[in-house]
Write an enzyme that holds these catalytic residues in place. Structure first.
Site, short mmCIF file in Angstrom:
data_model
loop_
_atom_site.label_atom_id
_atom_site.label_comp_id
_atom_site.label_asym_id
_atom_site.label_seq_id
_atom_site.Cartn_x
_atom_site.Cartn_y
_atom_site.Cartn_z
N TYR A 102 0.80 -1.23 0.00
CA TYR A 102 0.00 0.00 0.00
C TYR A 102 0.84 1.28 0.00
O TYR A 102 0.29 2.37 -0.13
CB TYR A 102 -0.92 0.04 1.22
CG TYR A 102 -1.88 -1.12 1.28
CD1 TYR A 102 -2.95 -1.20 0.39
CD2 TYR A 102 -1.72 -2.14 2.21
CE1 TYR A 102 -3.83 -2.27 0.42
CE2 TYR A 102 -2.60 -3.20 2.25
CZ TYR A 102 -3.65 -3.27 1.36
OH TYR A 102 -4.51 -4.32 1.39
N ASN B 178 -14.64 5.26 4.90
CA ASN B 178 -14.79 4.37 6.05
C ASN B 178 -13.77 4.62 7.15
O ASN B 178 -14.07 4.43 8.32
CB ASN B 178 -14.75 2.91 5.60
CG ASN B 178 -16.00 2.52 4.84
OD1 ASN B 178 -17.07 3.11 5.03
ND2 ASN B 178 -15.88 1.57 3.94
N ASP C 248 -6.55 11.08 2.25
CA ASP C 248 -6.85 11.22 0.82
C ASP C 248 -8.33 11.55 0.65
O ASP C 248 -9.12 11.29 1.54
CB ASP C 248 -6.50 9.92 0.08
CG ASP C 248 -7.30 8.74 0.58
OD1 ASP C 248 -8.16 8.24 -0.18
OD2 ASP C 248 -7.08 8.28 1.71
N PHE D 290 -5.87 -1.35 9.87
CA PHE D 290 -6.22 -1.02 8.50
C PHE D 290 -7.13 0.20 8.53
O PHE D 290 -7.71 0.55 9.56
CB PHE D 290 -6.83 -2.22 7.76
CG PHE D 290 -5.76 -3.14 7.27
CD1 PHE D 290 -5.13 -2.92 6.06
CD2 PHE D 290 -5.34 -4.20 8.05
CE1 PHE D 290 -4.10 -3.74 5.63
CE2 PHE D 290 -4.32 -5.03 7.63
CZ PHE D 290 -3.71 -4.80 6.42
N HIS E 150 -4.55 5.87 -1.40
CA HIS E 150 -5.16 5.79 -0.06
C HIS E 150 -4.13 6.07 1.05
O HIS E 150 -4.51 6.31 2.18
CB HIS E 150 -5.77 4.40 0.13
CG HIS E 150 -7.08 4.37 0.84
ND1 HIS E 150 -7.92 5.46 0.97
CD2 HIS E 150 -7.71 3.35 1.47
CE1 HIS E 150 -9.00 5.11 1.64
NE2 HIS E 150 -8.90 3.85 1.96
#
Length: 173
Positions: free
Chosen positions: A17, A112, A91, A64, A22
């Site tokens: 990632y 979320n 972001d 996460f 993100h």
């Protein structure tokens, strides 16, 4: 501890990632830590990498994204700080790549990671640093949640350090 500011950069832990859209919050926090000479160290009890100096507590949740609230709540509780001390960098697909907004209590339409923070803290009333990552030119066939997990284009990778620099200049007095 009054006068301290907690700056949280949102992202996902894990090598896959690191360069994704993100993780824009992590990227800003990495540069900020470097500029301030603050080392980020893993703090399992706060579910985050944390570093601090006399003015700032820098935080990269190691949960996460969708569970970021747990880390933010743990850090605020541990340091006995309030929403007034909190800045969250993330972001934002509602903002075009290369732009950003710094707003009190205002985030993107759907996110979320922020929902997790809102639920954990019982409020949205903190400073949001919204980093624009929307670079799709007309083609929205790829859903947003898949798009943000893609890496920036090479052109965007070349430009993003300038965006980070602008954001940091505005954040630091």
């Amino acid at each position: 501890m009054s006068g301290m500011k907690v700056i949280v950069g949102l992202g996902n832990p894990g090598e896959q990632y690191v360069r994704t859209r993100h993780n824009a919050g992590f990227m800003v926090l990495d540069k900020l830590a470097d500029d301030l000479g603050i080392a980020l160290e893993n703090s399992p009890k706060m579910f985050a990498k944390v570093g601090k100096d006399e003015q700032y507590i820098l935080v990269q949740p190691q949960t996460f994204m969708n569970d970021s609230g747990r880390a933010v709540w743990a850090v605020l509780s541990f340091f006995k700080l309030t929403l007034a001390d909190l800045i969250v960098v993330h972001d934002d697909l509602d903002i075009a790549f290369g732009q950003y907004k710094i707003q009190q209590g205002v985030g993107p339409k759907a996110y979320n990671g922020l929902l997790s923070i809102y639920e954990a803290l019982g409020s949205e009333d903190f400073l949001h640093v919204r980093i624009g990552v929307e670079g799709r030119t007309g083609d929205r066939s790829l859903p947003g949640k898949a798009y943000v997990l893609q890496e920036f284009s090479s052109e965007e990778q070349a430009e993003f350090p300038n965006v980070i620099r602008q954001v940091i200049q505005e954040l630091l007095p």
